[in-house]
Design a protein around this motif. Sequence first.
Motif, PDB file in Angstrom:
ATOM      1  N   GLN A 220       0.799  -1.095  -0.016  1.00  0.00           N
ATOM      2  CA  GLN A 220       0.083  -0.082   0.053  1.00  0.00           C
ATOM      3  C   GLN A 220       0.994   1.302  -0.032  1.00  0.00           C
ATOM      4  N   PHE A 221       0.357   2.328  -0.706  1.00  0.00           N
ATOM      5  CA  PHE A 221       1.014   3.882  -0.701  1.00  0.00           C
ATOM      6  C   PHE A 221       2.319   3.736  -1.193  1.00  0.00           C
ATOM      7  N   ASN A 222       2.717   2.427  -2.169  1.00  0.00           N
ATOM      8  CA  ASN A 222       4.043   2.648  -2.653  1.00  0.00           C
ATOM      9  C   ASN A 222       4.160   3.125  -4.079  1.00  0.00           C
ATOM     10  N   ARG A 223       5.176   3.705  -4.621  1.00  0.00           N
ATOM     11  CA  ARG A 223       5.400   4.183  -5.976  1.00  0.00           C
ATOM     12  C   ARG A 223       6.478   3.071  -6.758  1.00  0.00           C
ATOM     13  N   PHE A 224       5.886   2.477  -7.748  1.00  0.00           N
ATOM     14  CA  PHE A 224       6.413   1.611  -8.438  1.00  0.00           C
ATOM     15  C   PHE A 224       6.957   2.504  -9.847  1.00  0.00           C
TER      16      PHE A 224
END
Length: 482
Positions: A220-224
């Motif tokens: 959750q709430f990650n940037r890939f």
Amino acid sequence: MRRKALFLWFALLCLPLPASAATYEVGPGKSYANIGDVPWESLGPGDQVLIYWRPEPYREKWVIAVEGTEQQPFIVRGVSNGGGELPVIDGNGASTRSSLNFWNENRAVIKIGGANTPAVDVPTWIALENLDIRSARPPYQFTGRSGVTAYSDNAASIYLENGKNVTIRNCVIHDSGNGLFVAAASRNVLIEGCWIYDNGIEGSIYQHNTYTAALGMVYQFNRFGPLRANCGGNNLKDRSAGLVVRYNWIESGNRQLDLVDAEDSSELVNDPSYRQTYVYGNILIEPEAAGNSQIVHYGGDSGNTGIYRKGVLHFYHNTVISTRAGNTTLVRLSTNDETCDCRNNIVWTTAAPGRLAMVDAAGVLHLKNNWLKSGWVDSHSGLTGAIYNDGGNLGGDSPGFVDAAAQDFHLLSRSPCVNAGAALHPEAYAAAYQYVKHRLSEPRPGDGKADLGAFELRTGGMVPALWLLLDQGTITERKNVR
């Protein structure tokens, strides 16, 4: 009960540390100049290691094998400088404290579990936060028990070999074979607020930004971001039971999501949560020439169809963007035993009508209250499964974004997607938050009428963004139960 516990366990990390817990401070002017000076082999519940920013990277690698508890988690936390820069842990040229003894040294910069010293069978209640961890891949080398050694192709910035109740939060993970690798013996793993990009091995499809398998896996709430140039891996590849992917920004990769079979674990295959996968509130972006034209793959890839997921992919309140000039396919379902419940999404392509397909060929797809680019087709390769229009689907040329060119995919008030959502599947979790650029979140506004996509129309002003004040040691609980 398993799913409810999955979203509540990490809240216990909020509890204050008892007076008996020890704090080890690493960095310029601190008690320990180097990470390897910390007695990692003798740390215990409630202890925390604080690693302070310094101008040069820490070229060190180590294993974490501590039995924390619910009340006394073990925490490794980076402390940023005044400008927000995180301490850098660089695997290239790194060395390890001589007292540590663990196998698979060539698999990671930071390894959790799998050690002779410390002799801990299953590390528990571990939090790893606020670090920039990089450079575990060929041709990089390190100095370990066997002298100067090269990293393997499948090395990772972080390798969780075996652990239970493990949180990896607010880390930057890049320049490795796999950015993050989680092995199937792990239980209850939370990946939150990380920036994961620029991983992979040139010319190979077998290394990914993340490659995970666990019983209970939440992103959750990650940037890939994109993988390294000329690397053919996927952005998020997973073989877990109890997988939830929510409120992430996932851009590029061979596929954005590759959710396949637990080929190495009969325990995962036989767990009831293996058949229910939840993907919601995400922004999934497919740029031109990024690799495979499929956004999501659900089912399996081992060839042993008997262990494929054969359940339901709950795919809702996502915003899917493709700027490919050619074809885009929303989902590949491996066999006709895989089902996707697809509702309340926005799927927009910049290509001409007819370039968007719903499925690759096989599987059962239910479409309900989605906005889909006009002219979409069932399949580009021949439909062998079934697609059911359950009503409420919309179409057109534009869904009414604020500024697609600037990647602002919030909705305009005149968008046809406003108030066009349907009730969620009875088994679905509520979409309680939404992503804030980048790696932040805010509560999803609600007026009783759901909008389509990852963003609810804002009314009454801005909603304050939430995050974790990790440098101050304050953790904001974020949970989402039905």
